[in-house]
Design a protein around this motif. Structure first.
Motif, PDB file in Angstrom:
ATOM      1  N   VAL A  83       8.341 -31.769 -48.682  1.00 43.17           N
ATOM      2  CA  VAL A  83       8.401 -30.959 -50.023  1.00 43.17           C
ATOM      3  C   VAL A  83      10.247 -30.743 -49.661  1.00 43.17           C
ATOM      4  O   VAL A  83      10.852 -30.515 -48.626  1.00 43.17           O
ATOM      5  CB  VAL A  83       8.053 -29.604 -49.790  1.00 43.17           C
ATOM      6  CG1 VAL A  83       8.368 -28.666 -50.973  1.00 43.17           C
ATOM      7  CG2 VAL A  83       6.347 -29.992 -49.806  1.00 43.17           C
ATOM      8  N   SER A  84      10.771 -30.752 -51.101  1.00 42.83           N
ATOM      9  CA  SER A  84      12.214 -30.549 -51.185  1.00 42.83           C
ATOM     10  C   SER A  84      12.922 -29.089 -50.518  1.00 42.83           C
ATOM     11  O   SER A  84      13.875 -29.037 -50.569  1.00 42.83           O
ATOM     12  CB  SER A  84      12.784 -30.808 -52.407  1.00 42.83           C
ATOM     13  OG  SER A  84      12.047 -30.174 -53.615  1.00 42.83           O
ATOM     14  N   SER A  85      11.939 -28.128 -50.707  1.00 38.57           N
ATOM     15  CA  SER A  85      12.238 -26.962 -50.625  1.00 38.57           C
ATOM     16  C   SER A  85      12.386 -26.565 -49.175  1.00 38.57           C
ATOM     17  O   SER A  85      12.681 -25.781 -48.476  1.00 38.57           O
ATOM     18  CB  SER A  85      11.499 -25.908 -51.123  1.00 38.57           C
ATOM     19  OG  SER A  85      10.085 -26.169 -50.700  1.00 38.57           O
ATOM     20  N   SER A  86      11.813 -27.602 -48.077  1.00 40.87           N
ATOM     21  CA  SER A  86      11.941 -27.353 -46.846  1.00 40.87           C
ATOM     22  C   SER A  86      13.299 -27.352 -46.367  1.00 40.87           C
ATOM     23  O   SER A  86      14.165 -28.185 -46.699  1.00 40.87           O
ATOM     24  CB  SER A  86      11.100 -28.790 -46.075  1.00 40.87           C
ATOM     25  OG  SER A  86      11.134 -28.727 -44.830  1.00 40.87           O
ATOM     26  N   ASN A  87      13.438 -27.023 -45.068  1.00 41.19           N
ATOM     27  CA  ASN A  87      14.817 -26.962 -44.544  1.00 41.19           C
ATOM     28  C   ASN A  87      14.846 -27.988 -43.387  1.00 41.19           C
ATOM     29  O   ASN A  87      15.962 -28.200 -42.715  1.00 41.19           O
ATOM     30  CB  ASN A  87      15.410 -25.745 -43.877  1.00 41.19           C
ATOM     31  CG  ASN A  87      14.230 -25.134 -42.845  1.00 41.19           C
ATOM     32  OD1 ASN A  87      13.339 -25.805 -42.770  1.00 41.19           O
ATOM     33  ND2 ASN A  87      14.475 -24.116 -42.499  1.00 41.19           N
ATOM     34  N   ASP A  88      13.904 -28.933 -43.206  1.00 37.78           N
ATOM     35  CA  ASP A  88      13.893 -29.907 -42.144  1.00 37.78           C
ATOM     36  C   ASP A  88      14.233 -31.197 -42.782  1.00 37.78           C
ATOM     37  O   ASP A  88      13.563 -32.373 -43.050  1.00 37.78           O
ATOM     38  CB  ASP A  88      12.369 -30.065 -41.640  1.00 37.78           C
ATOM     39  CG  ASP A  88      12.244 -30.958 -40.422  1.00 37.78           C
ATOM     40  OD1 ASP A  88      13.433 -31.398 -40.082  1.00 37.78           O
ATOM     41  OD2 ASP A  88      11.221 -31.549 -40.254  1.00 37.78           O
TER      42      ASP A  88
END
Length: 411
Positions: free
Chosen positions: A249-254
């Protein structure tokens, strides 16, 4: 014979300063040449062809999975125990060689004991988990350094059901990009094993350059929702491979910045790839014979000396503009050969360091040759002036012997 000795003496005078100039270039490397190394590495790596990814596959939790498979609230992802149980069973039935959950599965993330997920891990028998290690340093009132190591482990029930929990160290270079996997055997005196090393059966202590996915050869990705729905095409890509389950998911910070541009599963081109894809790429690189490798230190030193000696020898005297042109040509040739070695043979030589060394040695040689030329021209002018003065003196002496008037003789 005299001319030969003079020629060798001049050559020796040109080469001796390299004994000092190359160490000076080494001392400047962290400050000036390393940023150049990173830029050249990015360019060469983007031109490097990639072999197909044959040992790994990523089961990605994408936007479609979030919308169709998970109840609200979606986060934390660990709360969807029943879905993870189904995915584990499906992957085991599809013949996965190993299953890695790149998710936060710590004890505080679960609303209730994940007994069903632990039982699924036992049934699969090939599940590996990830733990994180955080090292913090602070100064006491007495200015003593205090080091604190904090481990974030998955739920103990899951760890006992899996094949263990291992660290996944992804260290970035000074410009914030991931280029090499650095095995971390010891962290502040404690021994830790990296998950990619365990999965690949790799043993080594030196940093390993990593081929990350490109726009043309991306890491194989299967949607989490397709595994849950038991899609035959998706399950057919699992057999015999190491499977990484993680968030896309693009909102992830990983996300991890890499050297070359890659294509994400949603079609976007970017230099930021999800951490789970980076972990899969590391494992694939370690599992196969490394095609990409850093040149040994002695090879790097010989490479620097060879090009520096060539530049110093070929620079002509009394032609500063021509010398500068030759130096630029040698620099372009050396960078081209360094790039070809990187792209086609996988041997990495720091191009920025090479360029900096050539710059120091070449500029020094051009300046010294120019100063030597000026001194020689001045000496020639002084010699011509001296000869002219001697000739004038000799003429004056000869004239002084002549009578002031022509004598007259009778008859």
């Amino acid at each position: 014979m005299i001319r030969t000795g003079t020629r060798y003496g001049e050559l020796l005078r040109r080469l001796l300063p390299l004994l000092l100039l190359i160490p000076i270039s080494y001392s400047f490397r962290p400050l000036f040449w390393t940023p150049l190394d990173h830029r050249f590495y990015n360019y060469f790596q983007s031109k490097r062809p990639l072999p197909p990814w044959e040992k790994v596959v990523v089961v990605g939790i994408d936007e479609a999975t979030v919308d169709r498979c998970f109840e609200r609230p979606v986060y934390p992802l660990s709360r969807h125990v029943s879905q993870h149980v189904l995915v584990t069973d499906c992957l085991a039935d599809a013949g996965a060689a190993a299953i890695i959950f790149d998710l936060e599965l710590s004890e505080e993330m679960f609303l209730e004991t994940p007994a069903l997920l632990a039982e699924a891990f036992r049934r699969a028998g090939t599940v590996y988990l990830i733990k994180s290690v955080h090292v913090s340093r602070r100064r006491s009132a007495r200015q003593e350094e205090i080091v604190t190591i904090r481990e974030t482990l998955p739920h103990p029930m899951l760890v006992s059901a899996a094949r263990g929990a291992y660290i996944s160290p992804v260290e970035l270079d000074t410009d914030g990009r991931f280029r090499r996997y650095r095995p971390r055997r010891m962290i502040e005196g404690s021994r830790y094993e990296g998950l990619p090393e365990v999965l690949a059966g790799f043993s080594g202590e030196d940093p390993v350059p990593i081929d990350t996915p490109s726009r043309d050869v991306p890491v194989p990705v299967v949607s989490y929702k397709d595994i849950v729905s038991k899609d035959p095409a998706a399950c057919g890509d699992i057999a015999g491979r190491i499977v990484f389950v993680g968030s896309l998911v693009s909102s992830s910070n990983d996300f991890v910045m890499v050297a070359r541009e890659a294509m994400l599963p949603d079609g976007r081109m970017t230099r930021n790839i999800p951490g789970v894809i980076a972990l899969a790429a590391i494992t694939e690189n370690l599992a196969r014979i490394p095609d990409l490798r850093d040149a040994p230190r002695y090879a790097l030193l010989l490479w620097l000396i060879s090009w520096s000696v060539l530049a110093v020898i070929l620079l002509p005297r009394r032609k500063p503009a021509f010398s500068a042109a030759i130096l630029v040509g040698i620099a372009f040739l050396s960078l081209a050969l360094t790039g070809l070695l990187h792209v086609y043979s996988g041997l990495i030589l720091p191009a920025g360091f090479l360029l900096g060394t050539l710059f120091i040695c070449g500029i020094y040689t051009v300046i010294t040759l120019n100063l030597q030329t000026i001194r020689e021209l001045y000496a020639e002018e002084a010699e011509i002036s001296r000869v002219q003065k001697e000739m004038e003196t000799a003429r004056a002496i000869q004239v002084s012997f002549l009578p002031a008037e022509i004598p007259r003789w009778p008859g």
